[in-house]
Write a protein that holds these residues in place. Structure first.
Motif, PDB file in Angstrom:
ATOM      1  N   LEU A 111       0.849  -0.992   0.193  1.00 34.24           N
ATOM      2  CA  LEU A 111      -0.046  -0.474   0.968  1.00 34.24           C
ATOM      3  C   LEU A 111       1.012   1.303   0.164  1.00 34.24           C
ATOM      4  CD1 LEU A 111      -3.121  -0.517   2.539  1.00 34.24           C
ATOM      5  CD2 LEU A 111      -2.806  -1.034   0.072  1.00 34.24           C
ATOM      6  N   LYS A 112       2.281   0.751   1.000  1.00 33.50           N
ATOM      7  CA  LYS A 112       2.610   2.449   1.029  1.00 33.50           C
ATOM      8  C   LYS A 112       3.574   2.427  -0.321  1.00 33.50           C
ATOM      9  CE  LYS A 112       3.420   3.188   5.808  1.00 33.50           C
ATOM     10  NZ  LYS A 112       4.253   2.780   6.683  1.00 33.50           N
ATOM     11  N   GLU A 113       3.190   1.659  -1.645  1.00 36.66           N
ATOM     12  CA  GLU A 113       4.262   1.812  -2.117  1.00 36.66           C
ATOM     13  C   GLU A 113       3.254   2.510  -3.097  1.00 36.66           C
ATOM     14  OE1 GLU A 113       5.879  -1.798  -4.433  1.00 36.66           O
ATOM     15  OE2 GLU A 113       6.903  -1.169  -2.991  1.00 36.66           O
ATOM     16  N   GLU A 114       1.965   1.820  -3.170  1.00 34.17           N
ATOM     17  CA  GLU A 114       1.037   3.025  -3.793  1.00 34.17           C
ATOM     18  C   GLU A 114       0.412   4.008  -4.092  1.00 34.17           C
ATOM     19  OE1 GLU A 114      -1.200   2.052  -6.439  1.00 34.17           O
ATOM     20  OE2 GLU A 114      -0.704  -0.603  -6.873  1.00 34.17           O
ATOM     21  N   GLY A 115       1.079   5.091  -2.801  1.00 34.81           N
ATOM     22  CA  GLY A 115       0.794   5.997  -2.861  1.00 34.81           C
ATOM     23  C   GLY A 115       0.575   6.271  -0.958  1.00 34.81           C
ATOM     24  N   VAL A 116      -0.059   5.106  -0.411  1.00 36.76           N
ATOM     25  CA  VAL A 116      -0.113   5.732   1.549  1.00 36.76           C
ATOM     26  C   VAL A 116       0.901   5.731   2.019  1.00 36.76           C
ATOM     27  CG1 VAL A 116      -1.633   4.528   2.956  1.00 36.76           C
ATOM     28  CG2 VAL A 116      -1.883   3.719   0.679  1.00 36.76           C
ATOM     29  N   ALA A 117       0.555   7.363   3.088  1.00 37.36           N
ATOM     30  CA  ALA A 117       1.360   8.009   3.854  1.00 37.36           C
ATOM     31  C   ALA A 117       1.433   7.220   4.591  1.00 37.36           C
ATOM     32  CB  ALA A 117       1.448   8.952   3.757  1.00 37.36           C
ATOM     33  N   ALA A 118       0.502   6.304   5.295  1.00 40.58           N
ATOM     34  CA  ALA A 118       0.742   6.304   7.512  1.00 40.58           C
ATOM     35  C   ALA A 118      -0.836   5.194   6.834  1.00 40.58           C
ATOM     36  CB  ALA A 118       0.965   6.989   7.920  1.00 40.58           C
ATOM     37  N   ILE A 119      -0.408   4.577   7.522  1.00 43.30           N
ATOM     38  CA  ILE A 119      -1.363   3.320   8.088  1.00 43.30           C
ATOM     39  C   ILE A 119      -1.727   3.540   9.539  1.00 43.30           C
ATOM     40  CG2 ILE A 119      -2.635   1.014   8.108  1.00 43.30           C
ATOM     41  CD1 ILE A 119      -0.526   0.876   4.765  1.00 43.30           C
ATOM     42  N   PHE A 120      -2.908   3.166   9.993  1.00 49.24           N
ATOM     43  CA  PHE A 120      -3.629   3.363  11.698  1.00 49.24           C
ATOM     44  C   PHE A 120      -4.610   2.336  11.789  1.00 49.24           C
ATOM     45  CE2 PHE A 120      -2.019   7.971  10.395  1.00 49.24           C
ATOM     46  CZ  PHE A 120      -0.979   8.143  11.135  1.00 49.24           C
ATOM     47  N   GLY A 121      -3.476   1.863  12.679  1.00 46.50           N
ATOM     48  CA  GLY A 121      -4.484   0.736  12.802  1.00 46.50           C
ATOM     49  C   GLY A 121      -4.695   0.952  14.163  1.00 46.50           C
ATOM     50  N   PRO A 122      -5.567  -0.602  14.880  1.00 44.50           N
ATOM     51  CA  PRO A 122      -5.947  -0.627  16.100  1.00 44.50           C
ATOM     52  C   PRO A 122      -5.503  -0.530  17.408  1.00 44.50           C
ATOM     53  CG  PRO A 122      -6.505  -2.918  14.685  1.00 44.50           C
ATOM     54  CD  PRO A 122      -5.414  -1.681  13.950  1.00 44.50           C
ATOM     55  N   GLY A 123      -5.240   0.928  18.073  1.00 45.33           N
ATOM     56  CA  GLY A 123      -4.445   1.541  18.939  1.00 45.33           C
ATOM     57  C   GLY A 123      -3.332   2.544  18.492  1.00 45.33           C
ATOM     58  N   ALA A 124      -3.818   2.793  17.740  1.00 38.34           N
ATOM     59  CA  ALA A 124      -3.320   4.713  17.421  1.00 38.34           C
ATOM     60  C   ALA A 124      -4.378   5.216  17.956  1.00 38.34           C
ATOM     61  CB  ALA A 124      -3.139   4.091  15.643  1.00 38.34           C
ATOM     62  N   SER A 125      -3.518   6.092  17.857  1.00 36.40           N
ATOM     63  CA  SER A 125      -3.947   7.385  18.874  1.00 36.40           C
ATOM     64  C   SER A 125      -4.476   8.541  18.154  1.00 36.40           C
ATOM     65  CB  SER A 125      -2.930   8.248  20.203  1.00 36.40           C
ATOM     66  OG  SER A 125      -1.884   8.728  19.562  1.00 36.40           O
ATOM     67  N   MET A 126      -5.581   9.147  18.315  1.00 39.88           N
ATOM     68  CA  MET A 126      -6.006   9.615  17.643  1.00 39.88           C
ATOM     69  C   MET A 126      -5.171  11.658  17.247  1.00 39.88           C
ATOM     70  SD  MET A 126      -8.792   9.865  16.788  1.00 39.88           S
ATOM     71  CE  MET A 126      -9.880   7.776  16.783  1.00 39.88           C
ATOM     72  N   GLN A 127      -4.634  11.605  18.948  1.00 44.37           N
ATOM     73  CA  GLN A 127      -2.993  13.160  18.047  1.00 44.37           C
ATOM     74  C   GLN A 127      -1.854  12.535  17.517  1.00 44.37           C
ATOM     75  OE1 GLN A 127      -3.907  15.630  20.225  1.00 44.37           O
ATOM     76  NE2 GLN A 127      -2.636  16.621  18.557  1.00 44.37           N
ATOM     77  N   GLU A 128      -1.755  11.243  17.507  1.00 45.11           N
ATOM     78  CA  GLU A 128      -0.832  10.790  16.393  1.00 45.11           C
ATOM     79  C   GLU A 128      -1.473  11.242  14.876  1.00 45.11           C
ATOM     80  OE1 GLU A 128       1.166   6.573  15.558  1.00 45.11           O
ATOM     81  OE2 GLU A 128       0.019   6.715  17.178  1.00 45.11           O
ATOM     82  N   THR A 129      -3.096  11.348  14.852  1.00 46.75           N
ATOM     83  CA  THR A 129      -3.085  10.572  13.664  1.00 46.75           C
ATOM     84  C   THR A 129      -2.840  12.209  12.707  1.00 46.75           C
ATOM     85  OG1 THR A 129      -4.193   8.635  14.248  1.00 46.75           O
ATOM     86  CG2 THR A 129      -5.250   9.325  12.162  1.00 46.75           C
ATOM     87  N   ILE A 130      -3.786  12.890  14.325  1.00 53.40           N
ATOM     88  CA  ILE A 130      -3.903  14.168  13.608  1.00 53.40           C
ATOM     89  C   ILE A 130      -2.410  15.285  13.506  1.00 53.40           C
ATOM     90  CG2 ILE A 130      -4.402  16.650  14.651  1.00 53.40           C
ATOM     91  CD1 ILE A 130      -6.983  14.901  16.561  1.00 53.40           C
ATOM     92  N   ASP A 131      -1.905  14.973  14.708  1.00 54.98           N
ATOM     93  CA  ASP A 131      -0.764  15.203  14.683  1.00 54.98           C
ATOM     94  C   ASP A 131       0.105  14.927  12.871  1.00 54.98           C
ATOM     95  OD1 ASP A 131      -0.060  16.669  16.719  1.00 54.98           O
ATOM     96  OD2 ASP A 131       0.958  15.008  17.995  1.00 54.98           O
ATOM     97  N   PHE A 132       0.203  13.657  12.507  1.00 52.75           N
ATOM     98  CA  PHE A 132       0.782  13.526  11.616  1.00 52.75           C
ATOM     99  C   PHE A 132       0.230  14.316  10.436  1.00 52.75           C
ATOM    100  CE2 PHE A 132       1.166  10.858   7.773  1.00 52.75           C
ATOM    101  CZ  PHE A 132       2.358  10.280   6.851  1.00 52.75           C
ATOM    102  N   VAL A 133      -0.698  13.999  10.196  1.00 51.71           N
ATOM    103  CA  VAL A 133      -1.606  15.077   9.372  1.00 51.71           C
ATOM    104  C   VAL A 133      -1.374  16.127   8.870  1.00 51.71           C
ATOM    105  CG1 VAL A 133      -4.291  15.818   8.152  1.00 51.71           C
ATOM    106  CG2 VAL A 133      -3.504  13.676   9.304  1.00 51.71           C
ATOM    107  N   ARG A 134      -1.344  16.750  10.458  1.00 51.88           N
ATOM    108  CA  ARG A 134      -0.921  18.462  10.195  1.00 51.88           C
ATOM    109  C   ARG A 134       0.797  18.237   9.875  1.00 51.88           C
ATOM    110  NH1 ARG A 134      -2.901  20.017  15.852  1.00 51.88           N
ATOM    111  NH2 ARG A 134      -4.662  21.065  15.408  1.00 51.88           N
ATOM    112  N   GLU A 135       1.174  17.490  10.430  1.00 49.78           N
ATOM    113  CA  GLU A 135       3.018  17.696   9.991  1.00 49.78           C
ATOM    114  C   GLU A 135       3.166  17.726   8.329  1.00 49.78           C
ATOM    115  OE1 GLU A 135       5.499  15.060  12.949  1.00 49.78           O
ATOM    116  OE2 GLU A 135       4.351  16.601  14.213  1.00 49.78           O
TER     117      GLU A 135
END
Lengths: 140, 386
Positions: A111-135
């Motif tokens: 998937l990453k090869e296809e162009g997906v920047a990150a994958i957030f599975g079960p247990g990923a924190s909201m803040q982590e996801t938000i920060d990733f998008v912001r950055e």
């Protein structure tokens, strides 16, 4: 309140997408809310959307980030279709694509090869996801 | 920037989307974009759709877009949702209802949030409409929740304004009195398959009649159109009781397929529309019924909108509207520009906090401060007059 927005304070726009035959939308709702509360503008696709619809929405809404939620296991089929559609409209280069849901470890590199920047599975924190998008929201 | 405009004019969806983003963000240089756009505008019909939450706006807009597409027209939609006053965040949900236009890029749907800037929303909407117009869309629909001055401003960017009302909502009709009644050119009782639709229709007609009943206007309202206000249920319904609950034998469908969707503009004249008065032709807002969910009544509704458009063109009102819109736009830009100039002046004089301190200490007062800050501007003007 100035009419010209301060640089760096650009409002991040984000499409939260449910694609394919997958009726599990709790995760998508939770992340949509978290994004909203982080000050993002969130467009929610609704359930059971075709890849075409997701592409249409991402192109027209000119989102910075596209979050695809998949829990059906069809990610290897659906994600490339979306990526292909975005490329067709010249929207792939400056859209941050992230995937959430159940994605087996062995499928992630593909998937990453296809162009997906990150994958957030079960247990990923909201803040982590938000920060990733912001950055990583693309410079425009 | 110029490239972006060229791409937009060449019909690239991505460029159109990006131009609207620049407009929304007030990015540096967005004014140059809008400047370039202006000369390519003036061709689209702009329809505003407003109404209380849950009235069925998004669903109706979806069906409108699909019907316009069937007629071979291209469509742009701008759907505005409120944003949180605390975080600025928003969930823009109108897109979910756009199920009838899947994969059809000739329906360009864009969600916008109100972004909390008073007045700023209507500027961004006006400019986004210009982008869609320049792109070459035949019909542009602006959809917004009808609550508050901001929304009313937005809707004023439209040539024709339709107000949606759900049936059997005495309270909603009350709400309409607060200002929305005045801006509607067409009223739509949506969800007309529900009980109470009849009653809502006649209540609305009554209110429209009162609104237009000023002696000077001389418009006949519904009486002038040759029928009594209680007799508007359509040709096939002679004796339906007005203002009461629907009888058990009442078939809501017959009502919708009656005058609403007959498809000829003439069929709506006993439902409002253009009327002759001593002062010339006037417009009595028709009340149409629809079931947006199934698409019933949508054809008739669009015909009514076309009828209003034709009326505007015939009477020269369209030009007058455009002129007053441009006048308002110029004024608004001037207000914004002078405001930011004055903000600069304020900063140069030590910022607003220092002035506030003086005011709190009773050393000066707000009026004196305002006079002081605006003085350089006044000097400039006085100087030029000399």
């Amino acid at each position: 309140m100035s009419t010209e927005q301060e640089p760096g304070q650009r409002t991040i726009r984000c499409l939260v997408a449910k694609v394919g035959l997958d009726g599990h939308d709790r995760g998508a709702h939770v992340i949509a809310r978290a994004f909203r509360d982080a000050g993002f503008e969130v467009i929610y696709s609704g359930l059971h959307k075709a890849p075409d619809e997701i592409v249409q929405a991402a192109v027209q809404e000119d989102v910075d980030a596209l979050g695809i939620s998949i829990l059906s296991g069809a990610h290897n089929t659906l994600v490339p279709k979306i990526v292909g559609g975005l490329k067709e409209y010249g929207a792939f280069e400056d859209t941050l694509i992230i995937v959430g849901g159940i994605i087996p470890e062995e499928d992630r590199p593909g998937l990453k090869e296809e162009g997906v920047a990150a994958i957030f599975g079960p247990g990923a924190s909201m803040q982590e996801t938000i920060d990733f998008v912001r950055e990583n929201a693309p410079e425009r | 920037m110029v490239e972006l405009i060229d791409d937009l004019l060449a019909g690239e969806h991505r460029a159109l989307a990006r131009v609207i983003t620049e407009i929304e963000n007030r990015s540096p240089g967005y004014r140059d974009l809008v400047r370039e756009l202006h000369q390519h505008t003036g061709h689209a019909d702009v329809v505003g759709i407003t109404g209380s939450p849950g009235a069925g706006k998004s669903t109706l807009v979806d069906k409108m877009a699909a019907t316009y597409r069937d007629r071979g027209l291209t469509v742009g939609v701008i759907a505005i949702d409120p944003s949180s006053p605390f975080t600025g965040g928003a969930v823009l949900g109108d897109r979910i209802r756009m199920a009838s236009n899947v994969g059809d890029m000739d329906v360009f749907f864009r969600s916008m949030s109100a972004r909390g800037q008073l007045g700023g929303v209507s500027t961004a909407t006006t400019d986004a409409v210009k982008a869609l117009d320049a792109f070459g869309k035949d019909k542009i629909i602006v959809e917004t929740v009808g609550a508050g001055q901001n929304e009313i401003d937005i809707v004023r960017t439209a040539d024709t304004v339709a107000v949606l009302v759900p049936p059997s909502s005495g309270d909603d009709v009350q709400m309409l009195k607060a200002g929305i009644l005045e801006i509607g050119d067409v009223f739509v009782v949506n969800k007309a398959d529900l009980d109470g639709a009849d009653r809502t229709v006649s209540e609305l007609k009554e209110m429209i009649m009162m609104r237009d009943a000023s002696p000077a206007a001389g418009t006949g309202g519904y009486h002038g159109a040759g029928t009594d206000v209680t007799g508007h249920h359509g040709p096939d319904e002679g004796g339906a009781p007005d203002g009461g609950d629907d009888g058990p034998d009442h078939d809501p469908a017959s009502q919708i397929t009656g005058p609403g969707s007959a498809g000829t503009p003439g069929s709506t004249t006993d439902q409002g529309g253009p009327v002759e008065t001593e002062q010339g032709e006037a417009w009595v807002p028709p009340v149409v019924q629809s079931v947006a969910d199934t698409g019933e009544g949508v054809e008739g509704f669009l015909d009514t909108l076309d009828g209003h458009r034709a009326f505007l063109e015939r009477t020269g009102t369209l030009d007058a509207k455009a002129r007053s819109r441009y006048a308002e736009e110029i004024r608004r830009l001037l207000r914004e520009d002078t405001r930011s100039l004055l903000e600069r002046e304020l900063e140069a004089r030590g910022g607003i906090e220092a002035f506030v301190n003086d005011v709190v200490a009773r050393e000066t007062d707000p009026y004196t401060v305002a006079d002081e800050v605006v003085q350089p501007l006044r000097d400039c003007l006085d100087h030029e007059e000399e």
